[in-house]
Scaffold this motif. Sequence first.
Motif, mmCIF file in Angstrom:
data_model
loop_
_atom_site.group_PDB
_atom_site.id
_atom_site.type_symbol
_atom_site.label_atom_id
_atom_site.label_comp_id
_atom_site.label_asym_id
_atom_site.label_seq_id
_atom_site.Cartn_x
_atom_site.Cartn_y
_atom_site.Cartn_z
ATOM 1 N N GLN A 163 59.102 11.700 -9.566
ATOM 2 C CA GLN A 163 58.283 12.782 -9.022
ATOM 3 C C GLN A 163 56.898 12.787 -9.667
ATOM 4 O O GLN A 163 55.899 13.069 -8.996
ATOM 5 C CB GLN A 163 58.977 14.129 -9.248
ATOM 6 C CG GLN A 163 60.255 14.307 -8.457
ATOM 7 C CD GLN A 163 60.810 15.699 -8.599
ATOM 8 O OE1 GLN A 163 60.237 16.676 -8.107
ATOM 9 N NE2 GLN A 163 61.939 15.808 -9.279
ATOM 10 N N GLN A 208 54.815 10.106 -7.949
ATOM 11 C CA GLN A 208 54.439 10.395 -6.570
ATOM 12 C C GLN A 208 53.580 11.650 -6.440
ATOM 13 O O GLN A 208 52.583 11.655 -5.703
ATOM 14 C CB GLN A 208 55.698 10.535 -5.712
ATOM 15 C CG GLN A 208 56.497 9.242 -5.598
ATOM 16 C CD GLN A 208 57.687 9.371 -4.671
ATOM 17 O OE1 GLN A 208 57.555 9.535 -3.466
ATOM 18 N NE2 GLN A 208 58.876 9.320 -5.252
ATOM 19 N N LEU A 209 53.948 12.718 -7.125
ATOM 20 C CA LEU A 209 53.247 13.990 -6.939
ATOM 21 C C LEU A 209 51.975 14.094 -7.764
ATOM 22 O O LEU A 209 50.981 14.664 -7.308
ATOM 23 C CB LEU A 209 54.186 15.149 -7.282
ATOM 24 C CG LEU A 209 55.477 15.233 -6.465
ATOM 25 C CD1 LEU A 209 56.304 16.423 -6.916
ATOM 26 C CD2 LEU A 209 55.178 15.318 -4.977
ATOM 27 N N SER A 259 59.864 23.829 -4.947
ATOM 28 C CA SER A 259 59.601 22.511 -5.524
ATOM 29 C C SER A 259 58.106 22.256 -5.570
ATOM 30 O O SER A 259 57.333 22.850 -4.808
ATOM 31 C CB SER A 259 60.282 21.404 -4.704
ATOM 32 O OG SER A 259 59.646 21.238 -3.450
ATOM 33 N N ALA A 260 57.703 21.339 -6.442
ATOM 34 C CA ALA A 260 56.292 20.970 -6.540
ATOM 35 C C ALA A 260 55.828 20.256 -5.280
ATOM 36 O O ALA A 260 54.685 20.429 -4.850
ATOM 37 C CB ALA A 260 56.075 20.083 -7.767
ATOM 38 N N ALA A 261 56.697 19.450 -4.681
ATOM 39 C CA ALA A 261 56.319 18.750 -3.445
ATOM 40 C C ALA A 261 56.002 19.755 -2.347
ATOM 41 O O ALA A 261 54.995 19.611 -1.628
ATOM 42 C CB ALA A 261 57.442 17.819 -3.006
ATOM 43 N N LEU A 271 52.629 21.504 -3.119
ATOM 44 C CA LEU A 271 51.452 20.715 -2.755
ATOM 45 C C LEU A 271 51.270 20.667 -1.241
ATOM 46 O O LEU A 271 50.140 20.632 -0.741
ATOM 47 C CB LEU A 271 51.581 19.304 -3.322
ATOM 48 C CG LEU A 271 51.547 19.199 -4.857
ATOM 49 C CD1 LEU A 271 51.774 17.762 -5.297
ATOM 50 C CD2 LEU A 271 50.228 19.730 -5.407
ATOM 51 N N HIS A 272 52.370 20.689 -0.517
ATOM 52 C CA HIS A 272 52.280 20.720 0.949
ATOM 53 C C HIS A 272 51.642 22.025 1.418
ATOM 54 O O HIS A 272 50.785 22.025 2.318
ATOM 55 C CB HIS A 272 53.676 20.572 1.549
ATOM 56 C CG HIS A 272 53.707 20.623 3.044
ATOM 57 N ND1 HIS A 272 53.261 19.590 3.829
ATOM 58 C CD2 HIS A 272 54.119 21.608 3.903
ATOM 59 C CE1 HIS A 272 53.401 19.915 5.108
ATOM 60 N NE2 HIS A 272 53.910 21.130 5.182
ATOM 61 N N LYS A 296 50.552 21.435 -9.992
ATOM 62 C CA LYS A 296 50.631 20.227 -10.813
ATOM 63 C C LYS A 296 50.801 20.565 -12.289
ATOM 64 O O LYS A 296 51.577 19.928 -13.011
ATOM 65 C CB LYS A 296 49.384 19.372 -10.605
ATOM 66 C CG LYS A 296 49.312 18.705 -9.235
ATOM 67 C CD LYS A 296 48.054 17.859 -9.096
ATOM 68 C CE LYS A 296 48.000 17.177 -7.738
ATOM 69 N NZ LYS A 296 46.792 16.339 -7.587
ATOM 70 N N PHE A 320 54.291 21.715 -12.787
ATOM 71 C CA PHE A 320 55.190 20.561 -12.757
ATOM 72 C C PHE A 320 55.209 19.861 -14.107
ATOM 73 O O PHE A 320 56.277 19.483 -14.619
ATOM 74 C CB PHE A 320 54.759 19.578 -11.667
ATOM 75 C CG PHE A 320 55.521 18.281 -11.709
ATOM 76 C CD1 PHE A 320 56.744 18.171 -11.076
ATOM 77 C CD2 PHE A 320 55.017 17.185 -12.403
ATOM 78 C CE1 PHE A 320 57.463 16.975 -11.136
ATOM 79 C CE2 PHE A 320 55.729 15.994 -12.461
ATOM 80 C CZ PHE A 320 56.953 15.892 -11.820
#
Length: 225
Positions: free
Chosen positions: A12, A15-16, A165-167, A170-171, A188, A191
């Motif tokens: 993660q 990617q993030l 979630s962090a994903a 960010l979305h 971020k 996270f």
Amino acid sequence: MAVFGFFFVGLQYLQLILGYSPLKAALALVPVALAVLPTSQLTPHLVTRVGMKAVMSVGLFLLAIGLYVISFLGVDSGYLPFLGGLVLAGFGIGLSGAVGTAAITGSLGRGQQGVASAMNDTTREVGSAIGIALMGSIYGSHYRSSLPDSVDRLPADAAESVRHSAAAGLHVADHLGAGGAALADGVKSAFMDGLSASLIAVSAVVAAAAIGALLRAPKTPPTAD
């Protein structure tokens, strides 16, 4: 426990935070294999020279140190510091993994090697499940508690997604226009707080295991007829 838990949060991060694609993130973990393979091949010779206890303890300490190094990463740290901790952890995995497998298989005779192999696989499966659960829980708790107060001012569905979630966070930030940059920075940062806390926790467990091996493990691997 440590390795699979690390993969859960480490991928993660790649990617993030670093913005890697899934393929590039997977390739970024290849150096751990490059460290594990030659180290595991050298391990039998090291066990012969200095004993199983020393090799196992050093391997676990290297794994703990590698994870602890990665726990100091920040949003702007980049890949190289991550790589440094990854390689240290790889050396630790190569030393401790090979010795642990030899200890399990060597404790039973030839006629019971199927049992030994099953026990070895069971320890890995149970450990991986515990590692993901432990690090995921610690990460999630610290991530949610570190989110900025601005999340509470979002619409209820959006706020719940950010907390999930962090994903997802960010979305949501991507769809907020100009105001999304501040939310993305907050997500971020949260996270990284969760990542750091989970890595510190698991590195402490591995360090405790290293001390236990140093105090209790036999000098030579067990053998059976």
